[in-house]
Every structure is written in C-alpha cells, then in structure tokens.
Design an enzyme around this catalytic site. Structure first.
Site, PDB file in Angstrom:
ATOM      1  CE1 TYR A 230       0.697   1.496   3.364  1.00  0.00           C
ATOM      2  CE2 TYR A 230       1.090   1.286   1.003  1.00  0.00           C
ATOM      3  CZ  TYR A 230       0.863   0.708   2.241  1.00  0.00           C
ATOM      4  OH  TYR A 230       0.817  -0.653   2.345  1.00  0.00           O
TER       5      TYR A 230
ATOM      6  CD  GLU B 289       2.055  -1.255   5.465  1.00  0.00           C
ATOM      7  OE1 GLU B 289       1.073  -1.465   4.734  1.00  0.00           O
ATOM      8  OE2 GLU B 289       2.045  -1.454   6.695  1.00  0.00           O
TER       9      GLU B 289
END
Lengths: 405, 305
Positions: free
Chosen positions: A109, A197
C-alpha cells in the site's frame, strides 16, 4: 475534486510511475475495440466511480472472452453501483477501465496525504496492500510507515530508501522503489493533490528480468512494481493553476442543485430531512442543522449563502431549497454582521416574491439593524413566522414540519 | 488585558486597495485600531482614505514601525503575501483570505517554522480585543465590532458567523470578551486551538475560555489533551457538525469527516474528525461541553456566576 482511476493513471504515467496501458469502455459496442490492443486476455474490468470498495460490490471482474466482457459491461453501465463508501443510492457507472490481468508476487500500500496536525504532506506505506487501510490502522498500526515530506523539497532519496527497506523492498527492487516513492510524492506536490493512493501496489517480480517487458509499463525497461489501482483527489482551491487536470474531472455525480449552488458561490449539501436551511456562514449553518436535530427535527440540507448573503445568493438559495420536494418548512437563520439586517430582509422579501413560496417560512434575524430588518419583513405582507433566537427558530420550524421526517 | 493585540498594536493591511481590503481597513480604523499603512505592489505613494500605501511590506514597516499585518490578498498570491510579511519583519500575521491552496499553506508553515512569526488564519475573521468609551480596543479583522464588549472571556473559533453568534450571546448577558480569535476553517491553520489556549492561559485578563470547534481534523482533540495536561482556566466548548454526513466538505475547506468506520470505544485512533469523537475527547478531558448553540452565552453565565 476526485479523479477516476483511468485519469489518475494517465497522470501517474506522465510522472514515470508504472501503470498498465488500459482502455476506457463507455458502451457495450466499444468493448471489442477496447480489448483488442490489450493482448489476448484475460483482462480485468473495473467500474469507474468516485468511491472505493468496488471489488466487494461486484464492480471488478476478470474476464476471459470478449463475450464475457460484454455481458459484464452491460450489467454495470448506466446503473448505480452501491459500495460501502457510496451510501445506499450508489453511484452511477458511466465507464469502465479494461487492463490486461497480471499476477503479482506481493501487494503493498502506498499513499500521500496531508497530515493536518503537522501541516505537512506525508508518505504512507504498508507492506500489506489490497486491504482497507483504515482497518489496518485500527488493528495493526505498527504495520503502517509514515514519512513527513518537506513540501518545498519533496521526498529525499534517503527517505525513500528508509521506506523501501522498512517494507522489504531491497535487492533489485530498491532502485525502482526509490524512484516510485519519489515520483509519487512529486505527483502529489505538482498536482495540488489532496490524496494520491495506490492500493494495491503490486510487486511483479523480486528480481530483474522477471517483470513486465519494456513498453508495457516504464518506457525503455521492464518494471518490477506496478500501480494496480489509483485514487487521486485534487484541491479545489488550486483550480487556478490545475485547470487542465480539473477540466477533465467527472462532475456527473453532483446534483443539479449542487451545481447551481456552486455557480453562485453557495455551499449546498443535500441531507435526508424535511427542514430546508438557509444560513450565512459555514459554522452557523452546521450549528443550525444541529439545533434542528436537538429539537427533534431533521435538516433537509446544509446551505451556506456566504458571510455577505447578497440578494442574488439569497434568491438562488431559496430556489435550490424549494426544488427539494422533501422540504416541508424553510428556516432562514441570518446573523447580520457587517451586512445590515434590513438589507438582508429586503433580499428575503425579493427572493420570495421571485420564487413564490408554497411552504411555511421561519425567519430568525439577528445583529446589525435587526429592528429595521424585522420591520421590513413585517411590512412585506409575506406569510412567515418570526423567531426571536436560535432555539425559538428551531422549535417553530420543527413544529411546522410535524416532527421527524 | 488581552492576547495578541491591544490599542498599541500598529497594523498594516496587505491588499488595501482591493474592495475587501479598503472596506475593512476603514472598519478597523473606525473601531480605534492603529491602521498605520497598507501594501499593494505598484500602488505605493497613493492613499486609501488617508492611509498611506506602500509597494512592499519592508517599505511599510520602515516608515510606520508596524508589527502586525492584516492580509486580504487574493488566494493565488496570499501565500507570497504571508512570506513577504514574515521576511519584512512582521511578527504577527492575520490572514483573512479564503481559498488558499492547501500545499501553499504547507509550504508557508514550513517556511515560518522556527522564525517566531505567528500566523492566525487563513480563512478566518481575524482577531479583536474589544474596546469601549473608557478602554480603547483593537480590531484586526472583518468581524462586526459593535457586538463585542470588553471583558474577561476569551473566545477562540474555527468559524466566522458562529463566533459572532456566540459573542452576541455573551455580550447580551453582560459577559465581555478579553480577546476573540478566529483561527480559520482551513485544513492547515497558522495557529491551532492549543496555541491560542496557551496564550489565554497566560493572560491575567482572561478568566475563562469559550472554544467553538467543528468537524474535521484533530485540533479539538489536541485541545482536549492540552486542557487535561495543564488544568487550565475553565474551558467551554461547542462543536458544530453533529448532523454532518461523512465525506462531505461543509462549507469550510477543513470541515470534513474523513476515514472509514468509526473507531471502537476506547480506541485512541483518530475519530476521522467527527463531532462525536471530538465531544468524547473533550468530555473525557473535563472540558464543559455545550450541546445547543443557543445556550453558549447562558451556559457561561450560569457557570461563572
């Protein structure tokens, strides 16, 4: 303003970040043509909506044939998709993105966001990707690495190396990861992003020679990393210098009322209740919603006509509120600061005369020249209920609306 | 007594030749503030209602001895105006401008760190130390002066008209204010609640503080921790936005509940900026919460009797 995945990925590509060449599908007819240049399949199809949770909600699928792709697309297009982030009404799917399906060795991530507490951009990385970062933050906060970035300088190489080693991206992956993290921060800073993101960030291969071949991803070389999903929001305040980026943004999710409000500088957000609110100032507008609830009613909207509240704005605000059929009562709460209450009262009278009023109106005026303002309202012959203070206004509005909606 | 400003403070206005700048420069001067000059690049040598205009902050400071500035410069140029003020020797900057890009503010805060320059705002009404016929005051902001009364309550807020509402309720009940500070509604604020609470704590002219918070960020949670640790003067708080839906920006750029599921009870995870999370943190710290925005004045009146 939110960008779609395919828009974010195009932007990422121009910052040297590894993304797959994908195709956008906006009709069943365009499916075959879109898939043809992407190789023999299988392909991944993903609904493009401004919300996460698409996978669990059935908005993402791996397909093996063009027919399979067509049937998936026809089942999603021009229908609302409901995910845990969209609310019960869901968001309309107007396009999908198609990409070659790839298998990855590992998922991580990576994101950049502003840390409001320190006032700095922050790179956030976790060795565990593909999961909901909020959940991870709650259950295993130690698995999330945060690095504060100097907004003048960007991410230093040593900071990027620290992060890479911390999540096990050494060896052949080090150089690619450092470049990835630095470019991700650069993308954030130069796009006036609120959030960038990548979840998941895929590791295609641990060793050089095993990643995607050149041209598929990074120009001139293979890539070991891959931004599999991409989310980006752009700071609305930076519109004056990010015009091109925002011009392409999809605003179809905004309601007609929200669009009209934005055009005249009013903040409007529709809620579920029955009491329409017209207030000057954001804090007072929120407080007005809160006090309606405290007195047993439900606000139909948040509406801030601005600190000044000009006649044009008040008129447009009335029109927007009355366009909502669920509104049973309109509550006007104006604190006249610099603005004089009699001027605001004239504005209300004019607005109501222009728009017509088919529902009860409660008006609470306070502040500068309030007596004159109340006199203007009384002399206008308008049917309305005057309130003396905030609590009185809320009580009267709730009573007229017949309690909870 | 007061914090930040008093009748001796010498203030310049950056952006004084614009509509808002000239209107409010006069408003502040009429209230009794020493508005000693203005700055608009290229308009040096002119005057706005007898107030001398300079090309640069440095020129203005040299000629007037100003120590504070009030900024009305439009958003694309506001960050530069703040940096110019700090470089020109101004120690106290009030920025009214709404709509400054967040990253501009991140860069400004990086540049101001460690310089001792204090920034209040942006996107707030400014600061006022109320005055009357006997006690001269100082208004460096866009708030209506007449609703204020000099007194001993400190007020600090992220909002504009909600602050006026609170001040009005206080003044109507005879509770005057030492200083009223609007820290602004942006995600990155020059000064936090904690910064201002600390100033009120040290001010012998302030007996109690009313804090007006709202959804978004964690400034209220930090204030709760500060209160708990320092056992400060009585602190009262109203938090706006209990009925605000998550994920929506409520007028102010900083007023947004972010993040996914609500944290579990007892979790120290940030609440995503919800009003309930902030209220819980403040209650746990012993801050006196006010439920209804109609009861702000009344609550303080009863508690401080």
């Amino acid at each position: 303003m939110k960008l779609h995945e395919f828009q974010a990925k195009r932007r990422m590509e121009s910052f040297g970040l590894p993304v797959l060449k994908g195709a956008v599908i906006d009709s069943v007819q365009s499916v075959a043509g879109a898939l043809a240049p992407l190789g023999p399949g299988p392909w991944v199809l993903k609904a493009q909506i401004h919300a996460g949770g698409r996978g669990k909600a059935g908005g993402v699928r791996v397909v093996r044939t063009v027919d399979e792709a067509k049937s998936f697309v026809s089942g999603l297009l021009d229908r609302p998709l409901v995910t845990h982030q969209t609310g019960p009404e869901g968001l309309m799917v107007r396009s999908l993105i198609a990409e070659p399906a790839v298998t990855v060795k590992r998922e991580l991530y990576a994101a950049v966001a502003i840390n409001r507490k320190t006032g700095r951009p922050t790179l956030i990385v976790s060795g565990e990707g593909g999961v909901d970062i909020e959940t991870l933050a709650a259950t295993s906060p130690e698995k999330i690495i945060r690095v504060e970035v100097d907004p003048w300088r960007g991410l230093d190489a040593f900071q990027a190396r620290d992060v890479a080693f911390a999540v096990g991206l050494g060896g052949d992956l080090l150089r690619d990861s450092v470049r990835f993290f630095q470019n991700l921060v650069k993308l954030f800073l130069e796009s006036d992003a609120g959030l960038v993101e990548v979840n998941p960030l895929g590791i295609l291969s641990e060793k050089g020679g095993g990643g995607l071949p050149g041209g598929e991803c990074l120009p001139g070389g293979e890539c070991l990393l891959l931004a599999m999903d991409a989310k980006m929001t752009i700071d609305d305040n930076a519109a004056f210098r990010q015009g091109d980026l925002l011009k392409g943004a999809d605003t179809a999710d905004l309601s007609e009322a929200e669009r009209r409000a934005a055009a005249v500088g009013i903040s409007y957000i529709r809620l579920d209740g029955s009491i329409g609110c017209l207030v000057n100032g954001a804090g007072l507008a929120m407080a007005t919603m809160d006090i309606i609830k405290l007195h047993g009613g439900d606000p139909a909207n948040f509406l801030d006509v601005g600190g000044g509240a000009s006649v044009t704005q008040v008129t447009e605000a009335f029109k927007i509120i009355l366009s909502d059929p669920r509104v049973r009562v309109v509550l006007v709460n104006i604190f006249g600061g610099i603005m004089k209450c009699d001027v605001i009262a004239e504005g209300i009278v004019q607005a109501v005369k222009t728009t017509g009023l088919d529902r009860p109106l409660v008006v609470r005026l306070e502040g500068n020249r309030v007596q004159e303002g109340r006199a203007v309202l009384a002399a206008s012959g308008l049917q309305m209920t005057s309130a003396t203070d905030l609590a009185d206004a809320a009580q009267k509005a709730v009573a007229l609306a017949g309690g909870r909606s | 007594m007061s914090i930040l400003i008093d009748s001796n403070t010498r203030v310049i206005v950056q952006g004084i030749t614009g509509a808002a700048g000239s209107f409010h420069a006069k408003g502040c001067r009429d209230y009794g503030t020493q508005i000693v000059g203005g700055v608009t690049p290229g308009k040096g040598g002119s005057r706005v209602d007898e107030i001398p205009v300079f090309n640069t902050v440095k020129d203005a400071v040299k000629s007037t001895g100003a120590s504070a500035t009030l900024i009305f410069v439009p958003p694309p140029f506001a960050a530069d105006a703040i940096l110019e003020a700090a470089d020109g020797g101004i120690r106290l900057i009030f920025c009214i401008t709404e709509g400054i890009p967040v990253l501009d503010m991140a860069r400004v805060m990086g540049a101001l760190r460690g310089t001792g320059v204090r920034l209040i705002g942006p996107n707030g009404p400014g600061v006022i130390t109320p005055g009357d016929a006997d006690r001269p005051g100082c208004k460096a902001g866009i708030m209506p002066g007449y609703i204020h009364r000099p007194g001993r309550i400190g007020v600090v807020s992220r909002s504009g008209t909600l602050t006026y509402e609170a001040v009005w309720q206080l003044s109507q009940r005879g509770l005057g204010q030492s200083t009223v500070v609007g820290i602004g509604g942006d995600p990155i604020a020059g000064s936090s609640f904690v910064d201002i609470l600390d100033l009120f704590q040290k001010d012998p002219g302030t007996d109690a503080v009313l804090m007006l918070g709202e959804i978004g960020g964690s400034a209220e949670e930090e204030a709760a921790a500060y209160f708990k640790k320092n056992k400060t003067k009585p602190l009262f708080a109203f938090i706006a936005g209990r009925t605000a839906p998550p994920g929506k920006r409520m007028g102010h750029a900083g007023a947004i509940i972010e993040g996914g599921p609500r944290p579990a009870k007892g979790s120290d995870r940030p609440s995503g900026g919800s009003a309930d999370g902030k209220r819980a943190a403040l209650t746990a710290a012993g801050v006196r919460l006010i439920d209804s925005p109609a009861n702000m004045g009344e609550t303080l009146l009863r508690a401080l009797k």
